[in-house]
Design an enzyme around this catalytic site. Structure first.
Site: not given
Ligand code: ATP
Ligand code: MG
Length: 155
Positions: A9, A49, A57, A85, A91, A102, A112, A115, A126
């Protein structure tokens, strides 16, 4: 074998962590199948998203994801979706376990760093959203026999 979509990100790129994040996945044994730098177009971020569209958010999330360039990566390997993951961590940075990306590098809820697709359906959607046909490569790795124990049926 699965292919999953990872995005380093904007905060990950700005904090010069893109290489450190990517190397963790390489070290684990995942293959880089596709990669590109881009500033995510607004419409793409909104589609990506969309499941969070109704959440409070969401507007901030879309603004954040389009605010600065990201590194989009397709990673391939055994159970790649779940492996990525797990390596990302929870998260919220403050809640993520040490040893996860993270957990080691983030403290914020929203910023964070990374993704990762959370299901096979999400990964397929995606990957199609961020990569054109042909941009995700299929190729053999020289070290596959050592990474996957091809001497038996255990891989
Ligand atoms: P990602 O989908 O980005 O891989 P995730 O699956 O761990 O992350 P989601 O619940 O899907 O988490 O939320 C998507 C993203 O929205 C989070 O990664 C984070 O950047 C942001 N986010 C989620 N919840 C909050 C919140 N309560 N406050 C601020 N930002 C949030
Ligand atoms: Mg998610």
């Amino acid at each position: 074998m699965q292919t999953t979509l990872v995005i380093v990100k904007p905060d990950g790129v700005q904090r010069r962590l893109a290489g450190r994040i990517l190397v963790r996945f390489e070290e684990k044994g995942l293959q880089i199948a596709g990669a590109k730098m881009m500033t995510i177009p607004l419409a793409t971020a909104q589609k990506h998203y969309k499941p969070h569209e109704a959440k409070p958010f969401y507007p901030g999330l879309v603004k954040y994801m389009t605010s600065s360039p990201v590194l989009v990566v397709a990673l391939r390997g055994k159970n790649a979706i779940a492996v990525v993951r797990k390596m990302m961590g929870a998260t919220f940075g403050s809640k993520a376990e040490p040893g996860t990306i993270r957990g080691d590098f983030a403290i914020s809820d929203g910023y964070n760093l990374i993704h990762g697709s959370d299901s096979e359906e999400a990964a397929a959607f995606e990957l199609g959203l961020f990569f054109q046909p042909g941009e995700v490569q299929t190729y053999d790795m020289a070290d596959t026999p050592w990474v996957y124990d091809t001497s038996s049926d255990l891989r």
